[in-house]
Design a protein around this motif. Structure first.
Motif, PDB file in Angstrom:
ATOM      1  N   VAL A  96       0.840  -1.193   0.000  1.00 58.05           N
ATOM      2  CA  VAL A  96       0.000   0.000   0.000  1.00 58.05           C
ATOM      3  C   VAL A  96       0.876   1.244   0.000  1.00 58.05           C
ATOM      4  CG1 VAL A  96      -1.803   1.285   1.201  1.00 58.05           C
ATOM      5  CG2 VAL A  96      -1.851  -1.223   1.180  1.00 58.05           C
ATOM      6  N   VAL A  97       0.560   2.180  -0.898  1.00 57.83           N
ATOM      7  CA  VAL A  97       1.289   3.439  -0.999  1.00 57.83           C
ATOM      8  C   VAL A  97       0.332   4.584  -0.675  1.00 57.83           C
ATOM      9  CG1 VAL A  97       2.552   5.009  -2.521  1.00 57.83           C
ATOM     10  CG2 VAL A  97       2.878   2.521  -2.728  1.00 57.83           C
ATOM     11  N   ILE A  98       0.680   5.366   0.333  1.00 72.12           N
ATOM     12  CA  ILE A  98      -0.087   6.556   0.674  1.00 72.12           C
ATOM     13  C   ILE A  98       0.488   7.718  -0.128  1.00 72.12           C
ATOM     14  CG2 ILE A  98      -0.969   8.000   2.534  1.00 72.12           C
ATOM     15  CD1 ILE A  98      -1.680   5.062   2.870  1.00 72.12           C
ATOM     16  N   THR A  99      -0.259   8.227  -1.100  1.00 73.18           N
ATOM     17  CA  THR A  99       0.247   9.283  -1.974  1.00 73.18           C
ATOM     18  C   THR A  99       0.031  10.671  -1.357  1.00 73.18           C
ATOM     19  OG1 THR A  99      -1.851   9.408  -3.172  1.00 73.18           O
ATOM     20  CG2 THR A  99      -0.194   7.878  -4.014  1.00 73.18           C
ATOM     21  N   LYS A 100       0.719  11.645  -1.947  1.00 71.14           N
ATOM     22  CA  LYS A 100       0.643  13.053  -1.510  1.00 71.14           C
ATOM     23  C   LYS A 100       1.028  13.182  -0.034  1.00 71.14           C
ATOM     24  CE  LYS A 100      -3.200  13.438  -4.751  1.00 71.14           C
ATOM     25  NZ  LYS A 100      -4.645  13.681  -4.916  1.00 71.14           N
ATOM     26  N   ALA A 101       2.016  12.373   0.369  1.00 70.80           N
ATOM     27  CA  ALA A 101       2.430  12.360   1.776  1.00 70.80           C
ATOM     28  C   ALA A 101       3.057  13.679   2.197  1.00 70.80           C
ATOM     29  CB  ALA A 101       3.409  11.209   2.016  1.00 70.80           C
ATOM     30  N   ASP A 102       3.587  14.445   1.222  1.00 72.38           N
ATOM     31  CA  ASP A 102       4.220  15.717   1.559  1.00 72.38           C
ATOM     32  C   ASP A 102       3.206  16.754   2.043  1.00 72.38           C
ATOM     33  OD1 ASP A 102       3.690  15.107  -1.280  1.00 72.38           O
ATOM     34  OD2 ASP A 102       3.898  17.270  -1.546  1.00 72.38           O
ATOM     35  N   CYS A 103       1.928  16.486   1.847  1.00 67.28           N
ATOM     36  CA  CYS A 103       0.889  17.425   2.278  1.00 67.28           C
ATOM     37  C   CYS A 103       0.482  17.219   3.739  1.00 67.28           C
ATOM     38  CB  CYS A 103      -0.343  17.296   1.393  1.00 67.28           C
ATOM     39  SG  CYS A 103      -0.036  17.605  -0.351  1.00 67.28           S
ATOM     40  N   LYS A 104       1.020  16.168   4.385  1.00 72.83           N
ATOM     41  CA  LYS A 104       0.520  15.804   5.707  1.00 72.83           C
ATOM     42  C   LYS A 104       1.527  15.981   6.839  1.00 72.83           C
ATOM     43  CE  LYS A 104      -3.643  14.652   4.586  1.00 72.83           C
ATOM     44  NZ  LYS A 104      -4.808  15.350   5.164  1.00 72.83           N
ATOM     45  N   GLY A 105       2.796  16.091   6.534  1.00 73.64           N
ATOM     46  CA  GLY A 105       3.789  16.170   7.610  1.00 73.64           C
ATOM     47  C   GLY A 105       4.092  14.792   8.165  1.00 73.64           C
ATOM     48  N   SER A 106       5.199  14.649   8.862  1.00 68.78           N
ATOM     49  CA  SER A 106       5.650  13.332   9.321  1.00 68.78           C
ATOM     50  C   SER A 106       4.695  12.691  10.315  1.00 68.78           C
ATOM     51  CB  SER A 106       7.049  13.452   9.945  1.00 68.78           C
ATOM     52  OG  SER A 106       7.031  14.370  11.032  1.00 68.78           O
ATOM     53  N   ILE A 107       4.150  13.489  11.249  1.00 71.22           N
ATOM     54  CA  ILE A 107       3.221  12.930  12.237  1.00 71.22           C
ATOM     55  C   ILE A 107       1.908  12.538  11.570  1.00 71.22           C
ATOM     56  CG2 ILE A 107       1.901  13.418  14.324  1.00 71.22           C
ATOM     57  CD1 ILE A 107       4.140  15.269  15.220  1.00 71.22           C
ATOM     58  N   GLY A 108       1.428  13.406  10.696  1.00 66.79           N
ATOM     59  CA  GLY A 108       0.158  13.126  10.026  1.00 66.79           C
ATOM     60  C   GLY A 108       0.219  11.905   9.138  1.00 66.79           C
ATOM     61  N   ILE A 109       1.312  11.750   8.374  1.00 64.21           N
ATOM     62  CA  ILE A 109       1.409  10.608   7.461  1.00 64.21           C
ATOM     63  C   ILE A 109       1.580   9.310   8.231  1.00 64.21           C
ATOM     64  CG2 ILE A 109       3.906  10.647   7.070  1.00 64.21           C
ATOM     65  CD1 ILE A 109       1.142   9.997   4.470  1.00 64.21           C
ATOM     66  N   GLN A 110       2.302   9.347   9.373  1.00 70.27           N
ATOM     67  CA  GLN A 110       2.457   8.133  10.177  1.00 70.27           C
ATOM     68  C   GLN A 110       1.115   7.708  10.762  1.00 70.27           C
ATOM     69  OE1 GLN A 110       5.398   6.271  10.427  1.00 70.27           O
ATOM     70  NE2 GLN A 110       3.856   4.818  11.170  1.00 70.27           N
ATOM     71  N   SER A 111       0.295   8.684  11.138  1.00 71.24           N
ATOM     72  CA  SER A 111      -1.039   8.374  11.652  1.00 71.24           C
ATOM     73  C   SER A 111      -1.884   7.690  10.586  1.00 71.24           C
ATOM     74  CB  SER A 111      -1.716   9.655  12.140  1.00 71.24           C
ATOM     75  OG  SER A 111      -3.050   9.394  12.535  1.00 71.24           O
ATOM     76  N   ILE A 112      -1.783   8.182   9.340  1.00 67.34           N
ATOM     77  CA  ILE A 112      -2.542   7.575   8.230  1.00 67.34           C
ATOM     78  C   ILE A 112      -2.043   6.160   7.965  1.00 67.34           C
ATOM     79  CG2 ILE A 112      -3.030   7.740   5.761  1.00 67.34           C
ATOM     80  CD1 ILE A 112      -2.912  10.785   6.070  1.00 67.34           C
ATOM     81  N   ILE A 113      -0.728   5.958   8.016  1.00 64.23           N
ATOM     82  CA  ILE A 113      -0.155   4.623   7.798  1.00 64.23           C
ATOM     83  C   ILE A 113      -0.659   3.658   8.871  1.00 64.23           C
ATOM     84  CG2 ILE A 113       1.986   3.292   7.929  1.00 64.23           C
ATOM     85  CD1 ILE A 113       3.383   5.601   6.500  1.00 64.23           C
ATOM     86  N   ASP A 114      -0.617   4.084  10.138  1.00 67.22           N
ATOM     87  CA  ASP A 114      -1.069   3.216  11.236  1.00 67.22           C
ATOM     88  C   ASP A 114      -2.550   2.876  11.091  1.00 67.22           C
ATOM     89  OD1 ASP A 114       1.467   3.363  12.279  1.00 67.22           O
ATOM     90  OD2 ASP A 114       0.982   4.944  13.732  1.00 67.22           O
ATOM     91  N   SER A 115      -3.361   3.862  10.739  1.00 66.47           N
ATOM     92  CA  SER A 115      -4.794   3.627  10.571  1.00 66.47           C
ATOM     93  C   SER A 115      -5.063   2.667   9.417  1.00 66.47           C
ATOM     94  CB  SER A 115      -5.506   4.962  10.315  1.00 66.47           C
ATOM     95  OG  SER A 115      -6.867   4.756  10.005  1.00 66.47           O
ATOM     96  N   THR A 116      -4.307   2.844   8.344  1.00 71.30           N
ATOM     97  CA  THR A 116      -4.471   1.964   7.174  1.00 71.30           C
ATOM     98  C   THR A 116      -4.089   0.530   7.512  1.00 71.30           C
ATOM     99  OG1 THR A 116      -4.070   3.796   5.634  1.00 71.30           O
ATOM    100  CG2 THR A 116      -3.695   1.559   4.805  1.00 71.30           C
TER     101      THR A 116
END
Length: 530
Positions: A273-293
């Motif tokens: 799974v690839v979470i795209t547009k990760a640069d729009c979320k910041g490191s904390i935000g993208i890690q939260s999305i990864i964990d939720s996914t």
């Protein structure tokens, strides 16, 4: 003048700019000329030998099989014919377009606007793939390694046509929708093209090919998408060996309709799974999305090979992994060994169904006839009508036995002929599980097991009699009356480079009498068509 209703999004403006800049979309004559060129292009350069073998296979399927199937009672004969047609088509594709012959297909899927083309462009460092703002057409688009950048379209007549980047862009956008708006006519490529092949020198995974699929849904037209985009994406991704699934980070996590689609797809291998547009979320935000996914995928019993956050800013030509698992390492693992075709095994499996059904029917027939023959001494004591009934049954069984014997022999011969032709076809373009080159296996047998004398240096054909899972041995028959010989699974795997469990009964090998003495005979097995 009131401009309140003129609400143009950035996507709308880019889509309009794309149509104006693209000669095939801006000029109807050029657009229709592209379609004409794709249809009218001459046939590909298939060798005379390849064409001969393809014609032989066509005759075996469409004439010999049909004639045999018309005489037997196999309930799955329609399914067998469909599978044989699919096998024939896949072999035609193998010869005409061998780029994918030994490539593992990595399907790239996701919802509409998940950023599939942008992801592939920034992964490869190219701008070749159009980053469509409309749902793409139903044409499978493969990206693989090539010595030079090239785009090839293969039409429904299996004719490859080289096209330019604007043509790829026109095909990938809603070509038919554009001309419907301009001319009031629906014009498109879905019914005239089988696939698109994009060759890229920057594609470093030589044993892989990416498959760019259409977004399976479009939010503003979800009801229609179920019958179009979803069906197309499902079919294309089902045929892939591995799946990369893209999730737009703006969704906050993987969506329920994504999970529903993935469960329907039922991937054979864990997905990445690839979470795209990760640069729009910041490191904390993208890690939260990864964990939720990850949690959502686990809850839905969808196995994963990894989850990664991918950043691809619009001002950058390449993207980067900013969080999660290493996508490149996963690709390198897949790229480690080429995929081998299983055309012979597939053919053997299909034909074994027909053969085993008729062989079982013949066995039952013989048992029933033997039972009736035991009544012969008592026939004279039976009333005339009972005697006539038994005699009629015996005659019917005798006729059925002749028919079944002919069918068993016919299907057996057809199976052998098909396997031989398929070996000839595959051997010219691909590596098959049963068509390897340059490998050999040594076997030593007791001289007493020979049924006739043999000369050192002579060659014979050896056929596979059985594959024994319980004893992990493969049994061969050498010639018609030379000898039987067994080899362990490990000897077959190490010597011939073949998975023993994927060897079809009847597969032929070349056997050389390497040396002999008073007690033993030393044999060398190699591939029949090596």
């Amino acid at each position: 003048m009131n401009f309140d209703n003129f609400d143009f999004s950035t996507d709308d403006l880019k889509s309009a700019e794309s149509a104006i800049a693209n000669p095939y979309l801006a000029d109807p004559a050029k657009g229709l000329g592209l379609i004409t060129r794709l249809i009218a292009h001459p046939p590909p350069s298939v060798t005379q030998n390849q064409q001969k073998h393809l014609s032989q296979l066509h005759q075996l399927i469409h004439h010999d099989y049909i004639n045999l199937a018309a005489r037997d009672d196999y309930p799955a004969e329609a399914q067998v014919f469909r599978e044989l047609l699919a096998l024939e088509e896949s072999l035609e594709d193998l010869v005409i377009f061998p780029d994918l012959a030994n490539k593992k297909i990595v399907g790239v899927g996701g919802g509409f606007s998940a950023g599939k083309s942008r992801f592939l462009n920034t992964l490869l460092g190219t701008t070749l793939l159009p980053e469509a703002l409309e749902p793409t057409t139903a044409i499978p688009t493969f990206i693989t390694h090539g010595q030079a950048e090239a785009i090839v379209a293969v039409n429904t007549f299996n004719h490859p046509v080289e096209i330019d980047i604007p043509a790829l862009s026109a095909i990938s956008h809603a070509f038919y929708k554009h001309y419907k708006d301009v001319l009031g006519e629906e014009v498109g490529f879905a019914h005239i093209l089988k696939l698109l092949m994009v060759r890229q020198p920057n594609f470093i995974w030589h044993n892989l090919a990416f498959l760019d699929t259409p977004g399976y849904s479009k939010a503003e037209d979800a009801a229609v998408a179920v019958f179009t985009d979803e069906g197309v994406a499902l079919k294309q991704l089902t045929e892939a060996d591995y799946i990369v699934w893209l999730v737009d980070s703006s969704n906050g996590s993987i969506r329920q309709d994504d999970l529903h689609f993935l469960k329907k797809l039922a991937p054979r291998q864990p997905i990445f799974v690839v979470i795209t547009k990760a640069d729009c979320k910041g490191s904390i935000g993208i890690q939260s999305i990864i964990d939720s996914t990850i949690n959502s995928l686990k809850e839905n019993n969808i196995p994963t090979a990894g989850v990664m956050g991918w950043a691809a800013p619009l001002d950058k030509e390449t993207g980067t992994c900013v969080a999660g698992d290493d996508f490149h390492e996963w690709l390198q693992t897949l790229n480690h060994q080429p995929k081998r075709t299983i055309k012979r095994v597939t053919c053997a499996r299909i034909m074994d169904g027909c053969l085993h059904f008729n062989a079982a029917a013949l066995k039952r027939n013989k048992a029933e006839l033997a039972a009736l023959n035991e009544l012969l001494p008592m026939l004279n004591a039976l009333p005339d009508n009972r005697r006539a009934t038994i005699n009629a049954m015996r005659e019917y069984l005798r006729q059925s036995q002749r028919r079944l014997e002919e069918l068993v022999n016919g299907f057996s011969e057809l199976r052998a002929n098909m396997l031989d032709v398929i070996t000839q076809i595959v051997g010219t373009v691909a590596q098959d599980e049963e068509v390897k080159k340059g490998q050999a296996m040594a076997i030593t047998i007791d001289r007493k097991s020979l049924e006739v004398a043999v000369e050192t240096g002579s060659f014979y054909t050896a056929s596979v009699l059985s594959v024994k899972q319980d004893t992990k041995r493969v049994l061969f028959r050498i010639g018609k009356d030379i000898a039987a010989a067994g080899a362990s699974f490990s000897a077959v795997r190490d010597g011939l480079g073949v998975d023993p469990m994927r060897i079809a009964i009847g597969t032929l090998f070349r056997c050389e009498i390497h040396s002999q003495d008073d007690r033993q005979v030393h044999l060398i097995f190699s591939h029949q068509h090596a």
